[in-house]
Design an enzyme around this catalytic site. Structure first.
Site, PDB file in Angstrom:
ATOM      1  N   LEU A   1       0.820  -1.221   0.000  1.00 37.59           N
ATOM      2  CA  LEU A   1       0.000   0.000   0.000  1.00 37.59           C
ATOM      3  C   LEU A   1       0.856   1.275   0.000  1.00 37.59           C
ATOM      4  CD1 LEU A   1      -2.736   1.518   0.384  1.00 37.59           C
ATOM      5  CD2 LEU A   1      -2.433   1.187   2.822  1.00 37.59           C
ATOM      6  N   ASP A   2       1.560   1.481   1.126  1.00 39.32           N
ATOM      7  CA  ASP A   2       2.336   2.715   1.299  1.00 39.32           C
ATOM      8  C   ASP A   2       3.458   2.781   0.271  1.00 39.32           C
ATOM      9  OD1 ASP A   2       1.149   3.784   3.854  1.00 39.32           O
ATOM     10  OD2 ASP A   2       1.822   1.855   4.607  1.00 39.32           O
TER      11      ASP A   2
ATOM     12  N   LEU B   1      12.733   1.840   7.207  1.00 42.16           N
ATOM     13  CA  LEU B   1      11.462   1.649   7.920  1.00 42.16           C
ATOM     14  C   LEU B   1      10.343   1.237   6.967  1.00 42.16           C
ATOM     15  CD1 LEU B   1      11.481   4.739  10.328  1.00 42.16           C
ATOM     16  CD2 LEU B   1      12.410   2.457  10.734  1.00 42.16           C
ATOM     17  N   LYS B   2      10.589   1.373   5.666  1.00 47.70           N
ATOM     18  CA  LYS B   2       9.540   1.054   4.695  1.00 47.70           C
ATOM     19  C   LYS B   2       9.199  -0.430   4.751  1.00 47.70           C
ATOM     20  CE  LYS B   2      10.243   4.916   1.569  1.00 47.70           C
ATOM     21  NZ  LYS B   2      10.665   5.365   0.226  1.00 47.70           N
TER      22      LYS B   2
ATOM     23  N   ILE C   1       8.109  -2.025   7.279  1.00 44.17           N
ATOM     24  CA  ILE C   1       8.360  -2.572   8.624  1.00 44.17           C
ATOM     25  C   ILE C   1       7.216  -2.165   9.566  1.00 44.17           C
ATOM     26  CG2 ILE C   1      10.051  -2.602  10.523  1.00 44.17           C
ATOM     27  CD1 ILE C   1      11.056  -3.780   7.783  1.00 44.17           C
TER      28      ILE C   1
ATOM     29  N   SER D   1      -0.123  -5.343   3.004  1.00 41.54           N
ATOM     30  CA  SER D   1       0.554  -4.222   3.674  1.00 41.54           C
ATOM     31  C   SER D   1       0.644  -4.504   5.156  1.00 41.54           C
ATOM     32  CB  SER D   1      -0.249  -2.926   3.470  1.00 41.54           C
ATOM     33  OG  SER D   1       0.210  -1.921   4.351  1.00 41.54           O
ATOM     34  N   ALA D   2       1.755  -4.108   5.774  1.00 41.52           N
ATOM     35  CA  ALA D   2       1.914  -4.259   7.222  1.00 41.52           C
ATOM     36  C   ALA D   2       1.060  -3.244   7.973  1.00 41.52           C
ATOM     37  CB  ALA D   2       3.381  -4.077   7.602  1.00 41.52           C
TER      38      ALA D   2
ATOM     39  N   ASP E   1       7.474  -1.067  -3.050  1.00 37.37           N
ATOM     40  CA  ASP E   1       8.430   0.043  -3.139  1.00 37.37           C
ATOM     41  C   ASP E   1       9.596  -0.147  -2.180  1.00 37.37           C
ATOM     42  OD1 ASP E   1       6.818   0.477  -0.831  1.00 37.37           O
ATOM     43  OD2 ASP E   1       7.589   2.528  -0.749  1.00 37.37           O
TER      44      ASP E   1
END
Ligand code: G6P
Ligand code: MG
Length: 215
Positions: A8-9, A42-43, A45, A114-115, A170
């Site tokens: 997602l992000d 951090l992406k 995570i 997505s997390a 990403d």
């Protein structure tokens, strides 16, 4: 190929900048300095793991009790959710709406891997929640990315095998997870090269769906 799996992000919308803003505010308060380069780690995570990485980065991993850490994570999330209030369909990344609509027309199921526990809220705000057939609930996971668990569950949730799915990510941790279960990996919007990706694009608008289905 029989379906698509999306992070997602950073893939559907650029919320990575809001995550960063909210983490930076908390890190500043704790006297820890973080920058955009550190933020890359951090992406993908989870919220608590991101906090642990920030504390470790400031050499403060043992400075707080579990309860304090949970309060920090909640504070970050409040700031983050505040930043999400103004999201609209105009915040979809280029080509995403068109891609999802074409997938629906071609009966190619789409799942979110997505997390983020905020995923349903964000997809509502973006007006695309109905274009997804499944959203993996991150609360059901035992391991985070780069473990492939979330991608395996996403494929399962739309009734296909991982090797019949194309995964979009990403983050390096996400690409690693996609490849670890035999999915085809497309790296999106990467400022830095995503190693292991089968293909990299700047936006979904660059892709031809019929070619992807034929892979
Ligand atoms: C995604 C983002 C991460 C974020 C995680 C958890 O993987 O890339 O930056 O920490 O989701 O998000 P949440 O909204 O649950 O805090
Ligand atoms: Mg991402």
């Amino acid at each position: 190929m029989k379906g698509f799996v999306f992070d997602l992000d950073g893939v559907i919308t650029d919320t990575a900048k809001y995550h960063y803003e909210a983490w930076k505010e908390l890190a500043d308060q704790l006297g820890i300095s973080i920058d955009l380069k550190f933020n890359e780690q951090l992406k993908g995570i989870s919220r608590m793991d991101s906090l642990e990485r920030i504390l470790a980065h400031g050499n403060k991993q043992s400075a707080y009790m579990q309860e304090e850490k949970e309060a920090f994570a909640a504070q970050k999330n409040e700031a983050y959710v505040q930043l999400l209030q103004n999201l609209t369909p105009a915040d979809l990344l280029p080509g995403v709406a068109e891609f999802l609509k074409e997938a629906k027309a071609k009966k190619m199921p789409c799942a979110i891997a997505s997390a983020s526990k905020n995923a349903p809220f964000i997809l509502e705000k973006l007006g695309v929640i109905d274009l997804f057939d499944a959203i993996v609930d991150p609360a059901t996971l035992t391991k985070g990315k780069p473990d492939p668990e979330i991608f395996v569950k996403a494929a399962e949730s739309i009734g296909i095998k991982p090797e019949e799915a194309i995964g979009f990510e990403d983050a390096q941790a996400g690409i690693a997870g996609i490849k670890a279960c035999g999915m085809y990996a497309i790296g999106v919007l990467a400022d830095e090269p995503l190693t292991q990706a089968d293909r990299t694009v700047h936006s979904l608008a660059e892709l031809n769906m019929d070619e992807l289905i034929a892979l």
